[in-house]
Design a protein around this motif. Sequence first.
Motif, mmCIF file in Angstrom:
data_model
loop_
_atom_site.group_PDB
_atom_site.id
_atom_site.type_symbol
_atom_site.label_atom_id
_atom_site.label_comp_id
_atom_site.label_asym_id
_atom_site.label_seq_id
_atom_site.Cartn_x
_atom_site.Cartn_y
_atom_site.Cartn_z
ATOM 1 N N LEU A 1 -10.092 3.663 -9.506
ATOM 2 C CA LEU A 1 -10.913 2.671 -8.813
ATOM 3 C C LEU A 1 -10.524 2.518 -7.351
ATOM 4 C CD1 LEU A 1 -11.411 -0.130 -11.473
ATOM 5 C CD2 LEU A 1 -13.056 1.531 -10.641
ATOM 6 N N ASN A 2 -9.205 2.523 -7.059
ATOM 7 C CA ASN A 2 -8.736 2.443 -5.667
ATOM 8 C C ASN A 2 -9.408 1.307 -4.882
ATOM 9 O OD1 ASN A 2 -7.037 4.656 -5.973
ATOM 10 N ND2 ASN A 2 -8.644 6.105 -5.447
ATOM 11 N N ASP A 3 -9.394 0.118 -5.453
ATOM 12 C CA ASP A 3 -9.980 -1.054 -4.786
ATOM 13 C C ASP A 3 -11.452 -0.855 -4.444
ATOM 14 O OD1 ASP A 3 -7.518 -2.399 -4.822
ATOM 15 O OD2 ASP A 3 -6.886 -1.391 -2.984
ATOM 16 N N ALA B 1 -17.698 -2.240 -18.633
ATOM 17 C CA ALA B 1 -17.771 -3.661 -18.960
ATOM 18 C C ALA B 1 -16.445 -4.364 -18.676
ATOM 19 C CB ALA B 1 -18.168 -3.841 -20.425
ATOM 20 N N GLU B 2 -15.338 -3.696 -18.968
ATOM 21 C CA GLU B 2 -14.029 -4.308 -18.779
ATOM 22 C C GLU B 2 -13.690 -4.515 -17.305
ATOM 23 O OE1 GLU B 2 -11.212 -1.932 -20.849
ATOM 24 O OE2 GLU B 2 -11.764 -2.691 -22.830
ATOM 25 N N VAL B 3 -14.007 -3.522 -16.469
ATOM 26 C CA VAL B 3 -13.582 -3.620 -15.065
ATOM 27 C C VAL B 3 -14.539 -4.455 -14.210
ATOM 28 C CG1 VAL B 3 -12.320 -1.443 -15.149
ATOM 29 C CG2 VAL B 3 -14.709 -1.441 -14.403
ATOM 30 N N LEU B 4 -15.815 -4.522 -14.596
ATOM 31 C CA LEU B 4 -16.793 -5.230 -13.772
ATOM 32 C C LEU B 4 -17.215 -6.586 -14.339
ATOM 33 C CD1 LEU B 4 -19.293 -2.488 -12.515
ATOM 34 C CD2 LEU B 4 -17.553 -3.700 -11.212
ATOM 35 N N GLN B 5 -17.058 -6.761 -15.642
ATOM 36 C CA GLN B 5 -17.545 -7.978 -16.293
ATOM 37 C C GLN B 5 -19.006 -8.254 -15.934
ATOM 38 O OE1 GLN B 5 -15.525 -9.926 -18.483
ATOM 39 N NE2 GLN B 5 -14.259 -8.097 -18.310
ATOM 40 N N PRO B 6 -19.885 -7.276 -16.098
ATOM 41 C CA PRO B 6 -21.287 -7.458 -15.704
ATOM 42 C C PRO B 6 -22.061 -8.236 -16.770
ATOM 43 C CG PRO B 6 -21.004 -5.307 -16.643
ATOM 44 C CD PRO B 6 -19.636 -5.946 -16.667
ATOM 45 N N ALA B 7 -23.311 -8.553 -16.446
ATOM 46 C CA ALA B 7 -24.161 -9.226 -17.425
ATOM 47 C C ALA B 7 -24.591 -8.266 -18.530
ATOM 48 C CB ALA B 7 -25.390 -9.813 -16.730
ATOM 49 N N PHE C 1 -25.999 -4.611 -14.913
ATOM 50 C CA PHE C 1 -26.428 -5.784 -14.164
ATOM 51 C C PHE C 1 -25.191 -6.439 -13.564
ATOM 52 C CE2 PHE C 1 -30.668 -5.774 -15.994
ATOM 53 C CZ PHE C 1 -31.414 -6.394 -14.995
ATOM 54 N N PRO C 2 -24.990 -6.364 -12.243
ATOM 55 C CA PRO C 2 -23.791 -6.930 -11.631
ATOM 56 C C PRO C 2 -23.707 -8.446 -11.838
ATOM 57 C CG PRO C 2 -24.951 -5.487 -10.098
ATOM 58 C CD PRO C 2 -25.868 -5.716 -11.257
ATOM 59 N N ASN C 3 -22.501 -8.910 -11.983
ATOM 60 C CA ASN C 3 -22.234 -10.336 -12.033
ATOM 61 C C ASN C 3 -21.438 -10.694 -10.778
ATOM 62 O OD1 ASN C 3 -21.949 -12.989 -12.817
ATOM 63 N ND2 ASN C 3 -20.389 -12.569 -14.374
ATOM 64 N N LYS C 4 -22.118 -10.506 -9.606
ATOM 65 C CA LYS C 4 -21.522 -10.745 -8.289
ATOM 66 C C LYS C 4 -20.434 -9.734 -7.934
ATOM 67 C CE LYS C 4 -24.116 -14.401 -8.054
ATOM 68 N NZ LYS C 4 -25.369 -14.378 -7.260
ATOM 69 N N ARG C 5 -20.319 -8.651 -8.721
ATOM 70 C CA ARG C 5 -19.338 -7.609 -8.415
ATOM 71 C C ARG C 5 -19.981 -6.254 -8.633
ATOM 72 N NH1 ARG C 5 -14.287 -8.070 -11.929
ATOM 73 N NH2 ARG C 5 -13.131 -7.219 -10.180
ATOM 74 N N VAL C 6 -19.791 -5.335 -7.674
ATOM 75 C CA VAL C 6 -20.308 -3.979 -7.808
ATOM 76 C C VAL C 6 -19.157 -2.990 -7.617
ATOM 77 C CG1 VAL C 6 -22.612 -4.608 -7.017
ATOM 78 C CG2 VAL C 6 -20.910 -3.799 -5.364
ATOM 79 N N VAL C 7 -19.391 -1.771 -8.070
ATOM 80 C CA VAL C 7 -18.369 -0.727 -7.949
ATOM 81 C C VAL C 7 -18.948 0.419 -7.136
ATOM 82 C CG1 VAL C 7 -19.066 0.480 -10.062
ATOM 83 C CG2 VAL C 7 -16.706 0.683 -9.243
ATOM 84 N N SER D 1 0.837 -1.208 0.000
ATOM 85 C CA SER D 1 0.000 0.000 0.000
ATOM 86 C C SER D 1 0.871 1.256 0.000
ATOM 87 C CB SER D 1 -0.931 0.012 1.220
ATOM 88 O OG SER D 1 -1.802 -1.085 1.188
ATOM 89 N N LYS D 2 1.919 1.227 0.827
ATOM 90 C CA LYS D 2 2.828 2.379 0.873
ATOM 91 C C LYS D 2 3.545 2.559 -0.455
ATOM 92 C CE LYS D 2 3.648 2.236 5.887
ATOM 93 N NZ LYS D 2 4.636 1.988 6.954
ATOM 94 N N ASN D 3 3.979 1.429 -1.057
ATOM 95 C CA ASN D 3 4.664 1.516 -2.350
ATOM 96 C C ASN D 3 3.740 2.072 -3.420
ATOM 97 O OD1 ASN D 3 7.014 0.471 -1.287
ATOM 98 N ND2 ASN D 3 6.610 -1.629 -1.930
ATOM 99 N N ALA D 4 2.467 1.624 -3.383
ATOM 100 C CA ALA D 4 1.496 2.132 -4.353
ATOM 101 C C ALA D 4 1.269 3.626 -4.159
ATOM 102 C CB ALA D 4 0.170 1.373 -4.210
ATOM 103 N N ALA D 5 1.189 4.049 -2.888
ATOM 104 C CA ALA D 5 0.991 5.476 -2.604
ATOM 105 C C ALA D 5 2.185 6.298 -3.071
ATOM 106 C CB ALA D 5 0.768 5.678 -1.107
#
Length: 239
Positions: free
Chosen positions: A105-107, A182-188, A145-151, A34-38
């Motif tokens: 996105l920051n996780d 679509a790329e980051v979430l891979q939704p339906a 439409f989420p595919n088990k992942r939301v942002v 985390s520190k390295n990323a910061a």
Amino acid sequence: MEYRAYTGMSGLGTSKLVTDFQHLKEFTELSVNSKNAAVQHNQETSRKESEDESKLPVLEAAYATILRGIGEDTDRQGLLRTPARAAKAMQFLTKGYHESVYDILNDAIFDEDHDEMVIVKDIDMFSLCEHHLVPFFGKVHIGYFPNKRVVGLSKLARIVEIYSQRLQVQERLTKQIATAIAEVLQPAGVVVIIEAAHMCMIMRGVQKINSRTVTSTMLGIFREDLKTREEFLTLVKSN
């Protein structure tokens, strides 16, 4: 008196010690990462600011040339600092060139057992038409439409900012926003609709003050299923 060295621990004690050590190691590695990323983010931000500073003189000179080209006096009081201000404004209005979806996105993507439609509508959007370098602005409506992942919901607005803060045409902007989600979430499915007013039509040319341009991109279930598409449109139009 006889002294005996302590040579061992119970199996349970040893197992707990190893587990605690592993957890500590994982936490330490996470903290270091985390520190390295910061640090890396700060270095990239600093480098970007330095690059912007180095390019300002070129932009200032270009704006001064434009002002003289339209017959203005760049030495008069009101215009003395205009080239510098315009240069900085242009850098701000086009900063999306230096950002990516993954930067913001920051996780903020979460595993969530949710498979119903998510809509964020009326996201304010401002951009520059690449044909005349004048603004177009309006509202962006996003559904997926989420595919088990939301942002995180605010990140959808930030994705709009990244692509709108570039020289654009509305059709491409609409598709870029939808494709990125679509790329980051891979939704339906993903749908993006933009309603915008273009100053190139209002201030010049045909001068149609009340004209609006509507564009859409539909991916996955929104393209394939008529009822899903109609549900989204109904919800967007509702107050």
